[in-house]
Design a protein around this motif. Structure first.
Motif, PDB file in Angstrom:
ATOM      1  N   THR B 260     -76.678  40.462  43.669  1.00  0.00           N
ATOM      2  CA  THR B 260     -75.455  41.088  43.237  1.00  0.00           C
ATOM      3  C   THR B 260     -74.272  40.826  44.296  1.00  0.00           C
ATOM      4  N   VAL B 261     -73.253  40.441  43.483  1.00  0.00           N
ATOM      5  CA  VAL B 261     -72.116  39.941  44.380  1.00  0.00           C
ATOM      6  C   VAL B 261     -70.855  40.843  44.077  1.00  0.00           C
ATOM      7  N   ALA B 262     -69.714  40.730  44.892  1.00  0.00           N
ATOM      8  CA  ALA B 262     -68.445  41.327  44.492  1.00  0.00           C
ATOM      9  C   ALA B 262     -67.578  40.483  45.234  1.00  0.00           C
ATOM     10  N   PRO B 263     -67.231  39.249  44.982  1.00  0.00           N
ATOM     11  CA  PRO B 263     -66.548  38.414  45.932  1.00  0.00           C
ATOM     12  C   PRO B 263     -65.003  38.908  45.238  1.00  0.00           C
ATOM     13  N   LYS B 264     -63.859  38.453  45.951  1.00  0.00           N
ATOM     14  CA  LYS B 264     -62.519  38.621  45.591  1.00  0.00           C
ATOM     15  C   LYS B 264     -62.063  37.803  44.408  1.00  0.00           C
ATOM     16  N   LEU B 265     -62.941  36.606  44.221  1.00  0.00           N
ATOM     17  CA  LEU B 265     -62.572  36.048  42.802  1.00  0.00           C
ATOM     18  C   LEU B 265     -63.836  35.472  42.393  1.00  0.00           C
ATOM     19  N   TYR B 266     -63.711  35.603  41.066  1.00  0.00           N
ATOM     20  CA  TYR B 266     -65.170  35.340  40.238  1.00  0.00           C
ATOM     21  C   TYR B 266     -64.875  34.863  39.169  1.00  0.00           C
ATOM     22  N   VAL B 267     -65.249  33.323  39.278  1.00  0.00           N
ATOM     23  CA  VAL B 267     -64.613  32.480  37.980  1.00  0.00           C
ATOM     24  C   VAL B 267     -66.026  32.012  37.311  1.00  0.00           C
ATOM     25  N   GLN B 276     -77.568  41.580  31.828  1.00  0.00           N
ATOM     26  CA  GLN B 276     -78.223  41.119  32.968  1.00  0.00           C
ATOM     27  C   GLN B 276     -77.515  40.277  33.993  1.00  0.00           C
ATOM     28  N   HIS B 277     -76.636  39.763  33.515  1.00  0.00           N
ATOM     29  CA  HIS B 277     -75.469  38.811  34.326  1.00  0.00           C
ATOM     30  C   HIS B 277     -74.260  39.788  34.880  1.00  0.00           C
ATOM     31  N   LEU B 278     -73.787  40.707  33.980  1.00  0.00           N
ATOM     32  CA  LEU B 278     -72.689  41.456  34.108  1.00  0.00           C
ATOM     33  C   LEU B 278     -73.128  42.550  35.474  1.00  0.00           C
ATOM     34  N   VAL B 279     -74.225  43.015  35.233  1.00  0.00           N
ATOM     35  CA  VAL B 279     -74.655  44.010  36.350  1.00  0.00           C
ATOM     36  C   VAL B 279     -74.677  43.554  37.897  1.00  0.00           C
ATOM     37  N   GLY B 280     -74.761  42.070  37.982  1.00  0.00           N
ATOM     38  CA  GLY B 280     -74.757  41.335  39.112  1.00  0.00           C
ATOM     39  C   GLY B 280     -73.277  41.128  39.681  1.00  0.00           C
TER      40      GLY B 280
END
Lengths: 257, 328
Positions: B260-267, B276-280
């Motif tokens: 599970t990630v929360a970077p400042k930019l996700y491409v 299942q992907h979005l929750v991460g």
């Protein structure tokens, strides 16, 4: 080791879905269909167990005549025979009713193992396998990522959350729901496709008692998800122009580069 | 007359699974709307400390359902325990968090009552004292409102993220009732949970992530994403199908079964955006999606999107970013 694999036919992943007039489901008329992804892995795992321990792999699918394409493909990949639970409106049954119909169809087969995918790519309830295990009186394990079966015992590796795993041992007969990616799926060979034509496909009809029982849950309305964010769509169909614009926006507006 | 809401609290060795608090928050909202009391249920061999912890929340009662056979989670044990509790309380509604553990036993529990679950709900609302549950179908492409017509109890599970754990309201200290539940034969034997080789890559610390999905089409095409990642100073990640195909190692996987990630930019490149992907990754700062399918659910949470061919967009994007970085 005799294994029954339950496989569901669902709308193709890349299909454009159109909501029906009543807004209760999608228009199925012009759709293309394929097997639900994790069910394909369930079949592969069953074939691998059979290669090790002998026995028979029986594929079971439920739905109208179009699900024959799923059955034929499974037979071509190496399943020995098939059971088709036939009906035109079975797709709208609850997971409990679906599991009841499947239990009726396979109970007398007395399989050593029953495999399903962990959830379907359409409804995504993720319950039919577990309910079926309860109805057949079988122990079960879900989200299985490795199967270590011998004549004496069944040991399975389950996926937990966040990269954790756990092994469970249980007696057979048992039911397993298989996670996508458990192994690499084989392609059907030309020989397999030819051989499939001679394999038995038994049609059964679910009892009226199951099909006509009032549903305890139903879909009232189907619609496009509400957007949680206002997305700026860039390029207006021109991907290259969109990329130029995106780089600028990330620099000057979002300030992340 | 069936009455009240039962909410199942999940834990491992007495440590609360925080998704349970989201289910408590959901139960509180429905409880207020339906004017029904909430009973939280903790199952285990000795979960009294956790039961006390849960008693701090605004619920009418906490039941600590105990039996020595419940020391480790098994579907047989938990189903028997919860069946006992639900039969005793005769509730209107049974709510559970949609975790891997709940997915393993709750359908079996519902089946004991001749029912299915309304599983993986993203929200629930009440109108004219009847509840409408909303769940995603077709891998997130559509939403469906689901209603229950039958006799109670209604069983439903809430997806992680449906509510926030901090939405669960504290109360004045609920009573804790310890009961011993009947548990029959347990047919499966669990071994200790373990992590596969220590995760080599910790993506949770990454500032920028470039993630690839099915749309990348082949392993050879990963080079395209690698170049973009290099230009951005990003870590490379992937959705499940890419790791299943072994194009990238599993420690690069984002989602419910990965990191599970929360970077400042996700491409997100060629990622449709299954739940299942979005929750991460949905808590990332700025989300960019490039996908040829305008209906892909990833666009629901993206700040910037390009509907089009990633093989055209990504090389241009890489060059533009190099220019910007070179100039600054």
């Amino acid at each position: 080791m005799n294994i029954i694999v339950l496989m569901k036919q669902v709308a193709n992943k890349d299909a454009i879905l159109r909501i029906n007039k009543e807004a209760t489901w999608i228009e199925e008329g012009d759709l293309s269909f394929e097997v639900s992804e994790s069910d394909g892995y369930a079949l592969e795992e069953a074939l691998r167990v059979r290669e090790k321990l002998q026995g028979e792999v029986v594929v079971c699918s439920m739905g109208p005549q179009r699900v024959k394409s799923v059955i034929k493909d499974a037979l071509a990949r190496g399943a020995d025979r098939a059971i088709h639970v036939v009906g035109d409106n079975l797709g709208h049954l609850s997971p409990y009713a679906t599991a009841s119909a499947l239990a009726e169809a396979i109970r007398d087969e007395k399989p050593d193992l029953v495999f399903t995918g962990l959830q379907s790519d359409d409804y995504g309830y993720g319950q039919t396998g577990v309910i079926l295990a309860e109805l057949l009186g079988l122990p079960h394990a879900t989200i299985v990522i490795e199967v270590d079966a011998s004549a004496e015992r069944l040991r399975v590796k389950r996926e937990l959350e966040s990269g954790w795993y756990q092994w469970y041992t249980m007696p057979t007969p048992a039911l397993l729901t298989i996670q996508s990616g458990i192994s690499q799926i084989r392609y059907a060979t030309l020989k397999g496709i030819m051989a499939a034509k001679k394999k038995e496909v038994k049609e059964v009809t679910p009892s009226a008692e199951i099909v006509d029982r009032p549903a305890h849950q139903r879909i009232a309305r189907v619609y496009l998800p509400q957007k949680s964010k206002q997305t700026q769509l860039l390029g207006n169909g021109d991907a290259k122009a969109g990329a130029v614009e995106l780089a600028q926006k990330l620099h000057t507006e979002a300030r992340v580069i | 007359m069936s009455n009240g809401i039962v909410v199942f609290i999940e834990h491992r060795n007495g440590v609360l699974n925080k998704t349970s608090l989201e289910a408590v928050a959901g139960a509180q909202l429905l409880g207020s709307a339906l004017q029904q009391e909430i009973t939280a249920v903790v199952v285990g061999s000795d979960a009294s400390a956790l039961a006390q912890e849960i008693a701090a929340y605004d619920v009418a009662k906490v039941i600590n359902a105990g039996n020595a056979k419940l020391v480790d989670y098994t579907p047989d044990g938990y189903t028997d325990a919860m069946e006992h509790v639900v039969k005793q309380l005769d509730p209107h509604l049974v709510l559970l968090p949609h975790t891997y553990l709940v997915r393993d036993f709750a359908p079996k529990l519902a089946a004991r009552f001749g029912k299915s679950l309304i599983s993986d709900c993203i929200r629930a609302g009440v109108a004219d004292s009847s509840i409408t549950f909303t769940r995603r179908i077709f891998l997130g492409k559509l939403d469906a409102d689901v209603v229950s017509d039958g006799e109670p109890p209604v069983f439903a599970t809430f997806q992680s993220g449906a509510y926030r754990p901090d939405q669960a309201r504290k109360g004045n200290g609920a009573a804790v009732e310890g009961i011993t539940v009947d548990v029959g034969e347990i047919r499966m034997t669990p071994e200790a949970p373990f992590q596969e080789v220590k995760q080599a890559v910790d993506l949770s610390k990454a500032d920028i992530i470039v993630a690839v999905g099915r749309g990348i089409k082949s392993k050879d095409n990963l080079a395209l994403a690698e170049k973009l990642a290099e230009a951005l100073g990003a870590d490379l990640a992937a959705s499940r199908p890419i790791c299943d195909a072994e194009w990238l190692p599993i420690d690069r996987q984002i989602g419910s079964s990965g990191q599970t990630v929360a970077p400042k930019l996700y491409v997100a490149l060629g990622i449709s955006g299954a739940i299942q992907h979005l929750v991460g990754m949905k808590n990332s700062g700025t989300i960019v999606a490039i996908n040829k399918d305008p209906e892909a659910p990833i666009f629901d949470i993206a700040d910037y999107g390009i509907v089009g061919d990633l093989f055209e967009a990504v090389p241009v994007l890489t060059e533009e970013i190099k220019k910007i970085k070179g100039a600054s």
